[in-house]
Motif scaffolding. Structure first.
Motif, PDB file in Angstrom:
ATOM      1  N   GLY A 129      20.263  11.861  37.915  1.00 14.62           N
ATOM      2  CA  GLY A 129      21.045  10.983  37.058  1.00 14.62           C
ATOM      3  C   GLY A 129      22.445  10.765  37.583  1.00 14.62           C
ATOM      4  O   GLY A 129      22.784   9.660  38.015  1.00 14.62           O
ATOM      5  N   LEU A 130      23.240  11.803  37.579  1.00 13.76           N
ATOM      6  CA  LEU A 130      24.657  11.679  37.930  1.00 13.76           C
ATOM      7  C   LEU A 130      24.887  12.280  39.312  1.00 13.76           C
ATOM      8  O   LEU A 130      24.701  13.476  39.516  1.00 13.76           O
ATOM      9  N   LEU A 131      25.297  11.444  40.272  1.00 16.62           N
ATOM     10  CA  LEU A 131      25.471  11.908  41.649  1.00 16.62           C
ATOM     11  C   LEU A 131      26.922  12.304  41.893  1.00 16.62           C
ATOM     12  O   LEU A 131      27.617  11.761  42.759  1.00 16.62           O
ATOM     13  N   LEU A 132      27.383  13.252  41.109  1.00 23.20           N
ATOM     14  CA  LEU A 132      28.732  13.790  41.240  1.00 23.20           C
ATOM     15  C   LEU A 132      28.642  15.308  41.278  1.00 23.20           C
ATOM     16  O   LEU A 132      27.804  15.910  40.594  1.00 23.20           O
ATOM     17  N   SER A 133      29.516  15.926  42.067  1.00 19.60           N
ATOM     18  CA  SER A 133      29.574  17.386  42.071  1.00 19.60           C
ATOM     19  C   SER A 133      30.125  17.875  40.730  1.00 19.60           C
ATOM     20  O   SER A 133      30.721  17.104  39.961  1.00 19.60           O
ATOM     21  N   VAL A 134      29.941  19.154  40.456  1.00 19.93           N
ATOM     22  CA  VAL A 134      30.471  19.732  39.217  1.00 19.93           C
ATOM     23  C   VAL A 134      31.985  19.548  39.160  1.00 19.93           C
ATOM     24  O   VAL A 134      32.553  19.229  38.104  1.00 19.93           O
ATOM     25  N   ALA A 153      19.361  15.278  29.811  1.00 24.32           N
ATOM     26  CA  ALA A 153      18.983  13.881  29.552  1.00 24.32           C
ATOM     27  C   ALA A 153      17.762  13.491  30.382  1.00 24.32           C
ATOM     28  O   ALA A 153      16.871  12.796  29.892  1.00 24.32           O
ATOM     29  N   ARG A 154      17.716  13.955  31.626  1.00 21.08           N
ATOM     30  CA  ARG A 154      16.552  13.661  32.480  1.00 21.08           C
ATOM     31  C   ARG A 154      15.289  14.258  31.887  1.00 21.08           C
ATOM     32  O   ARG A 154      14.219  13.623  31.879  1.00 21.08           O
ATOM     33  N   ARG A 164      15.587   4.845  34.027  1.00 20.95           N
ATOM     34  CA  ARG A 164      15.459   4.205  35.343  1.00 20.95           C
ATOM     35  C   ARG A 164      16.622   3.241  35.581  1.00 20.95           C
ATOM     36  O   ARG A 164      17.165   3.165  36.691  1.00 20.95           O
ATOM     37  N   GLN A 165      16.997   2.503  34.544  1.00 24.74           N
ATOM     38  CA  GLN A 165      18.128   1.587  34.685  1.00 24.74           C
ATOM     39  C   GLN A 165      19.422   2.367  34.926  1.00 24.74           C
ATOM     40  O   GLN A 165      20.259   1.972  35.751  1.00 24.74           O
ATOM     41  N   TYR A 166      19.573   3.460  34.216  1.00 24.19           N
ATOM     42  CA  TYR A 166      20.749   4.315  34.396  1.00 24.19           C
ATOM     43  C   TYR A 166      20.796   4.869  35.817  1.00 24.19           C
ATOM     44  O   TYR A 166      21.849   4.868  36.473  1.00 24.19           O
ATOM     45  N   ALA A 167      19.642   5.321  36.324  1.00 23.31           N
ATOM     46  CA  ALA A 167      19.577   5.870  37.686  1.00 23.31           C
ATOM     47  C   ALA A 167      19.938   4.809  38.716  1.00 23.31           C
ATOM     48  O   ALA A 167      20.642   5.086  39.693  1.00 23.31           O
ATOM     49  N   GLU A 168      19.458   3.595  38.522  1.00 25.22           N
ATOM     50  CA  GLU A 168      19.761   2.518  39.465  1.00 25.22           C
ATOM     51  C   GLU A 168      21.261   2.231  39.512  1.00 25.22           C
ATOM     52  O   GLU A 168      21.819   1.988  40.586  1.00 25.22           O
ATOM     53  N   ARG A 169      21.917   2.262  38.371  1.00 25.22           N
ATOM     54  CA  ARG A 169      23.360   2.066  38.338  1.00 25.22           C
ATOM     55  C   ARG A 169      24.076   3.256  38.960  1.00 25.22           C
ATOM     56  O   ARG A 169      25.033   3.102  39.721  1.00 25.22           O
ATOM     57  N   SER A 220      27.311  -0.030  31.119  1.00 24.50           N
ATOM     58  CA  SER A 220      27.530   0.712  32.360  1.00 24.50           C
ATOM     59  C   SER A 220      26.410   1.711  32.601  1.00 24.50           C
ATOM     60  O   SER A 220      26.195   2.141  33.736  1.00 24.50           O
ATOM     61  N   TYR A 221      25.699   2.076  31.528  1.00 31.26           N
ATOM     62  CA  TYR A 221      24.581   3.020  31.644  1.00 31.26           C
ATOM     63  C   TYR A 221      23.247   2.284  31.696  1.00 31.26           C
ATOM     64  O   TYR A 221      22.439   2.502  32.585  1.00 31.26           O
TER      65      TYR A 221
END
Length: 278
Positions: A129-134, A153-154, A164-169, A220-221
């Motif tokens: 989902g979120l491609l950010l480090s902690v 959430a996943r 899927r839409q959230y992941a694409e964004r 945005s999500y």
């Protein structure tokens, strides 16, 4: 008319015996298709030098050598026109032609590497989902942010269209863009609280504008329809986690916002009591 001459065998021992090879035999030797040989014949790139009395096409040893060269250059990516120039035009600078081809190959490799990196990010986004480090999450969303939130959430929503839409964004979003998303959501929360403090009534133009703004920020999500917004506003009020967030900003904010969304939905012909997630 068939291109395989009657009574022609395939037992040639070496290239020196190649005079008189049929199209099928040449195709087998060079591992190319008969169709390719026909095409090269038609465009004059590689024509068989011999014909039988019955009109069958036959290739000589010299023809086969030319075909070998065509196959070699084709396998490194040269187009047929460039191959013709390399073979037939004495003025062609062959090393320069090959360097140009190498440059094109390098560009394709770079594009494929970018494609591979993009696929890796998309796979990771669908899984995380979120491609950010902690550390990035804490810096952007604040110390109260739960880095396990996207994981939860996943687990709960991973099979939905919205995930899927959230992941694409998420796959295409930079940390700076995530900060802009967070700042827009935080500004909306502050303006919702100010509207509640000011006694803004549900159904007024100001309240409806806030409902529309909420949908825009939430996009945005993933895209949020008005019916989905009704369901989400109910969750804000009923879910302990969401309610704690909104009521922590202002007591009663979650319930007030639900009434704002309901009124906005009615203004667009939607009955909040029967609205579903669609």
């Amino acid at each position: 008319m068939s291109d395989t001459a009657p009574g022609t065998g395939t037992g040639f021992s070496d290239e020196g015996d190649a005079d008189g090879l049929t199209v099928g035999q040449v195709a087998a030797r060079l591992d190319v298709t008969v169709r390719a040989l026909h095409h090269w014949d038609e465009i004059g790139l590689a024509r068989p030098s011999l014909r039988t009395g019955a009109g069958y096409r036959l290739y000589t040893a010299a023809d086969l050598e030319r075909l070998h060269r065509i196959v070699v250059y084709r396998e490194i990516g040269l187009g047929l026109d460039r191959i013709r120039a390399v073979l037939d035009d004495a003025a062609t600078d062959v090393p320069a032609a090959l360097r140009a081809q190498r440059a094109q190959v390098a560009e394709r490799i770079e594009r494929l590497q970018r494609l591979g990196a993009g696929l890796d990010r998309m796979i990771e986004a669908h899984e995380r989902g979120l491609l950010l480090s902690v550390e990035q999450q804490a810096a952007i969303f604040g110390p109260d942010w739960d880095p396990e939130g996207p994981v939860k959430a996943r687990q709960q929503y991973g099979d939905t269209t919205q995930w899927r839409q959230y992941a694409e964004r998420s796959a295409a979003r930079t940390p700076e863009e995530w900060r802009a998303v967070h700042d827009a959501a935080a500004a909306l929360d502050r303006d919702l609280a100010s509207a509640l403090d000011a006694g803004v009534a549900p159904g007024t133009p100001e309240a409806n504008a806030l409902a529309d703004r909420h949908r825009a920020v939430f996009a945005s999500y993933f895209p949020l329809t008005r019916r989905m917004q009704v369901c989400l506003a109910r969750t804000y009020e009923s879910d302990p986690g969401f309610a704690a967030h909104y009521d922590g900003i202002r007591p009663g904010l979650a319930a007030w916002f639900r009434t704002v969304v309901d009124a906005s939905a009615r203004a667009h012909g939607i009955d909040p009591e029967t609205a579903t997630w669609e």
